[in-house]
Motif scaffolding. Structure first.
Motif, PDB file in Angstrom:
ATOM      1  N   SER A 117      16.996  -0.006  -4.435  1.00 18.01           N
ATOM      2  CA  SER A 117      16.438   0.675  -5.508  1.00 18.01           C
ATOM      3  C   SER A 117      15.192   0.322  -6.313  1.00 18.01           C
ATOM      4  CB  SER A 117      17.748   0.771  -6.566  1.00 18.01           C
ATOM      5  OG  SER A 117      17.855  -0.561  -6.964  1.00 18.01           O
ATOM      6  N   GLN A 118      14.707  -0.636  -5.559  1.00 21.95           N
ATOM      7  CA  GLN A 118      13.246  -0.918  -6.161  1.00 21.95           C
ATOM      8  C   GLN A 118      12.665  -2.023  -5.171  1.00 21.95           C
ATOM      9  OE1 GLN A 118      12.803  -1.889 -10.466  1.00 21.95           O
ATOM     10  NE2 GLN A 118      10.997  -2.878 -10.156  1.00 21.95           N
ATOM     11  N   LEU A 119      11.240  -1.983  -5.061  1.00 25.55           N
ATOM     12  CA  LEU A 119      10.396  -2.585  -4.123  1.00 25.55           C
ATOM     13  C   LEU A 119       9.716  -3.567  -4.863  1.00 25.55           C
ATOM     14  CD1 LEU A 119       8.928   0.239  -1.742  1.00 25.55           C
ATOM     15  CD2 LEU A 119      11.144  -1.163  -1.695  1.00 25.55           C
ATOM     16  N   LYS A 120       9.383  -4.964  -4.059  1.00 24.30           N
ATOM     17  CA  LYS A 120       8.796  -5.947  -4.751  1.00 24.30           C
ATOM     18  C   LYS A 120       7.283  -5.949  -4.201  1.00 24.30           C
ATOM     19  CE  LYS A 120      12.208  -9.849  -4.542  1.00 24.30           C
ATOM     20  NZ  LYS A 120      12.490 -10.915  -3.870  1.00 24.30           N
ATOM     21  N   ASP A 121       7.222  -5.508  -2.826  1.00 20.39           N
ATOM     22  CA  ASP A 121       5.649  -5.438  -2.255  1.00 20.39           C
ATOM     23  C   ASP A 121       5.778  -4.622  -1.023  1.00 20.39           C
ATOM     24  OD1 ASP A 121       6.655  -7.269  -0.444  1.00 20.39           O
ATOM     25  OD2 ASP A 121       6.127  -8.980  -2.010  1.00 20.39           O
ATOM     26  N   ILE A 122       4.557  -4.210  -0.785  1.00 14.80           N
ATOM     27  CA  ILE A 122       4.441  -3.784   0.656  1.00 14.80           C
ATOM     28  C   ILE A 122       3.161  -4.213   1.250  1.00 14.80           C
ATOM     29  CG2 ILE A 122       3.141  -1.823  -0.391  1.00 14.80           C
ATOM     30  CD1 ILE A 122       4.434   0.179   1.839  1.00 14.80           C
ATOM     31  N   THR A 123       3.310  -4.338   2.567  1.00 18.67           N
ATOM     32  CA  THR A 123       2.211  -5.036   3.395  1.00 18.67           C
ATOM     33  C   THR A 123       1.893  -4.077   4.347  1.00 18.67           C
ATOM     34  OG1 THR A 123       3.551  -7.161   3.140  1.00 18.67           O
ATOM     35  CG2 THR A 123       1.543  -7.113   4.628  1.00 18.67           C
ATOM     36  N   ILE A 124       0.388  -3.708   4.513  1.00 14.94           N
ATOM     37  CA  ILE A 124       0.007  -2.555   5.400  1.00 14.94           C
ATOM     38  C   ILE A 124      -0.986  -3.138   6.289  1.00 14.94           C
ATOM     39  CG2 ILE A 124      -0.487   0.051   5.487  1.00 14.94           C
ATOM     40  CD1 ILE A 124      -0.162  -0.574   2.232  1.00 14.94           C
ATOM     41  N   ASN A 125      -1.367  -2.879   7.502  1.00 14.53           N
ATOM     42  CA  ASN A 125      -2.439  -3.090   8.401  1.00 14.53           C
ATOM     43  C   ASN A 125      -3.695  -2.460   7.839  1.00 14.53           C
ATOM     44  OD1 ASN A 125      -1.602  -0.629   9.713  1.00 14.53           O
ATOM     45  ND2 ASN A 125      -1.473  -2.018  11.726  1.00 14.53           N
ATOM     46  N   TYR A 126      -3.749  -1.345   7.073  1.00 14.70           N
ATOM     47  CA  TYR A 126      -4.862  -0.674   6.950  1.00 14.70           C
ATOM     48  C   TYR A 126      -4.777  -0.378   5.233  1.00 14.70           C
ATOM     49  CZ  TYR A 126      -5.706   0.022  11.756  1.00 14.70           C
ATOM     50  OH  TYR A 126      -5.969  -0.209  13.146  1.00 14.70           O
ATOM     51  N   SER A 127      -5.991  -0.182   4.665  1.00  8.97           N
ATOM     52  CA  SER A 127      -5.876   0.040   3.262  1.00  8.97           C
ATOM     53  C   SER A 127      -5.144   1.197   2.972  1.00  8.97           C
ATOM     54  CB  SER A 127      -7.441   0.233   2.733  1.00  8.97           C
ATOM     55  OG  SER A 127      -7.253   0.530   1.069  1.00  8.97           O
ATOM     56  N   PRO A 128      -4.263   1.671   2.051  1.00  8.59           N
ATOM     57  CA  PRO A 128      -3.659   2.975   1.989  1.00  8.59           C
ATOM     58  C   PRO A 128      -4.257   3.840   1.668  1.00  8.59           C
ATOM     59  CG  PRO A 128      -3.157   1.048   0.194  1.00  8.59           C
ATOM     60  CD  PRO A 128      -4.024   0.624   1.003  1.00  8.59           C
ATOM     61  N   CYS A 129      -4.370   5.052   2.012  1.00  5.21           N
ATOM     62  CA  CYS A 129      -4.776   6.467   1.954  1.00  5.21           C
ATOM     63  C   CYS A 129      -4.407   6.758   0.362  1.00  5.21           C
ATOM     64  CB  CYS A 129      -4.745   7.377   2.759  1.00  5.21           C
ATOM     65  SG  CYS A 129      -2.854   8.130   2.410  1.00  5.21           S
ATOM     66  N   GLY A 130      -5.382   7.725  -0.378  1.00  8.84           N
ATOM     67  CA  GLY A 130      -4.883   8.129  -1.680  1.00  8.84           C
ATOM     68  C   GLY A 130      -3.726   8.849  -1.581  1.00  8.84           C
ATOM     69  N   HIS A 131      -3.255   9.656  -0.547  1.00  3.54           N
ATOM     70  CA  HIS A 131      -1.835  10.122  -0.463  1.00  3.54           C
ATOM     71  C   HIS A 131      -0.923   9.091  -0.666  1.00  3.54           C
ATOM     72  CE1 HIS A 131       0.806  12.821   2.022  1.00  3.54           C
ATOM     73  NE2 HIS A 131       1.111  11.636   2.660  1.00  3.54           N
ATOM     74  N   CYS A 132      -1.080   8.080   0.151  1.00  3.50           N
ATOM     75  CA  CYS A 132       0.015   6.894  -0.056  1.00  3.50           C
ATOM     76  C   CYS A 132      -0.009   6.146  -1.416  1.00  3.50           C
ATOM     77  CB  CYS A 132       0.016   6.054   1.297  1.00  3.50           C
ATOM     78  SG  CYS A 132       0.419   6.524   2.896  1.00  3.50           S
ATOM     79  N   ARG A 133      -1.175   5.950  -1.791  1.00  3.18           N
ATOM     80  CA  ARG A 133      -1.089   5.359  -3.235  1.00  3.18           C
ATOM     81  C   ARG A 133      -0.549   6.240  -4.216  1.00  3.18           C
ATOM     82  NH1 ARG A 133      -7.264   2.711  -2.984  1.00  3.18           N
ATOM     83  NH2 ARG A 133      -7.256   2.109  -0.953  1.00  3.18           N
ATOM     84  N   GLN A 134      -0.561   7.577  -4.107  1.00  2.00           N
ATOM     85  CA  GLN A 134      -0.008   8.607  -4.950  1.00  2.00           C
ATOM     86  C   GLN A 134       1.455   8.540  -4.793  1.00  2.00           C
ATOM     87  OE1 GLN A 134      -1.454  10.412  -7.489  1.00  2.00           O
ATOM     88  NE2 GLN A 134       0.626  10.562  -8.148  1.00  2.00           N
ATOM     89  N   PHE A 135       1.911   8.587  -3.395  1.00  2.00           N
ATOM     90  CA  PHE A 135       3.508   8.464  -2.989  1.00  2.00           C
ATOM     91  C   PHE A 135       4.025   7.203  -3.639  1.00  2.00           C
ATOM     92  CE2 PHE A 135       7.035   7.418  -0.205  1.00  2.00           C
ATOM     93  CZ  PHE A 135       7.656   8.625  -0.331  1.00  2.00           C
TER      94      PHE A 135
END
Ligand SMILES: O=c1ccn([C@H]2C[C@H](O)[C@@H](CO)O2)c(=O)[nH]1
Ligand SMILES: [Zn+2]
Length: 295
Positions: A117-135
């Protein structure tokens, strides 16, 4: 285990490789890593928390289905429980690009479906796109969500999304991932329809109120659920079929193994998933039967 995951494991440095193999090759592995297994992994590999999550990214990216871009994005969302949820981008040939699922959406909807029901963190291999930042700004606890990229220090989501637009601008205080039960019921014995209604009851649709869910049966008889996830900026929303297909992919079931699909949504809502769901399934395989229930 698919070949791409085997290759990703083979390329890991020792002793990390042995520790990861033990987790990933376990018969019950479901593209998640429990807090306990992860703690053991850190100890065995002698890596810091951030180093280990970054080192695991090639495993997440190995789940990518990207026939159009051949650009393999992996993401790992960590829930409040400490469990890690892998995710990867999915592209679909024959439909509009905006039907694609980004790796961040994949990992987050994975965590959501499995009860975080909540996230602490997210790890990604590329910088998140604008759409994902908004998501990600739709999430419960978005203001404290940490984003970890390779070779960088972790930063808050809002460092990547300053002056953010979000649900509160539309007067919505129900965030994505907060547990809900919309309480819809149908008189049905069919297991697949019941699963799609369950998904509908967990869907996040505060903007249209078109509650919606999908259930997919694969040719082994397993059922994969997908809840609709709306976004304040509308376009980054995840349709329920994509949520289910992403979960199916992470369960190591290929798109070729879909046997039957049920879509449920609110009757008389101001939008519908029916045509897009039909178009997606048509593009995957015109023989897949789709049942539709507006309740
Ligand atoms: O933040 C991002 C940016 C892109 N992609 C995916 C979408 C598409 O499948 C491919 C090319 O954009 O990469 C992601 O998964 N996350
Ligand atoms: Zn993205």
């Amino acid at each position: 285990m698919r070949a791409s995951v085997q290759e990703a494991i083979a390329a890991l440095p020792t002793p990390f490789k042995e520790a990861v193999t033990k987790i990933v090759s376990a018969p019950k592995f479901d593209a998640t890593i429990s807090a306990q297994d992860y703690a053991e992994l850190l100890e065995k590999a002698g890596l810091s928390d951030a180093e280990a999550r970054v080192a695991l990214l090639p495993i997440a990216a190995a789940y990518s289905v990207a026939p159009i871009s051949k650009f393999y994005v992996g993401a790992i969302a960590r829930g409040e429980s400490g469990r890690l949820y892998l995710g990867a981008n999915m592209e679909y040939e024959g439909v509009q690009l905006n039907q694609s699922v980004h790796a961040e959406q994949s990992a987050i909807s994975h965590a959501w479906l499995k009860g975080e029901s909540q996230l602490k963190d997210i790890t990604i291999n590329y910088s998140p796109c604008g759409h994902c930042r908004q998501f990600m700004n739709e999430l419960k606890g978005a203001e404290s969500l940490q984003v970890q990229l390779p070779d960088r220090e972790a930063k808050l989501l809002h460092t990547y999304l300053p002056e953010a637009f979000g649900p509160s601008d539309l007067g919505i205080d129900q965030p994505l991932l907060a547990p809900v039960n919309h309480g819809l019921t149908v008189q049905e014995d069919d297991e697949l329809i019941k699963a799609a209604v369950d998904a509908t009851n967990r869907s996040h649709a505060p903007y249209t109120r078109n509650l919606s869910g999908v259930a997919v049966r694969d040719n082994q008889g397993n059922v994969h659920m997908g809840m609709y996830a709306e976004n304040a900026a509308f376009n980054p929303s995840m349709p329920p079929l994509q949520v289910a297909l992403n979960l199916m992919n992470l369960a190591d079931v290929s798109l070729a193994e879909i046997q039957e699909v049920v879509l449920v949504e609110t009757a008389n809502a101001n939008n519908s998933h029916l045509q897009d769901t039909q178009a997606m399934l048509e593009a995957l395989n015109p023989d897949i039967p789709l049942s539709y229930l507006a309740i």
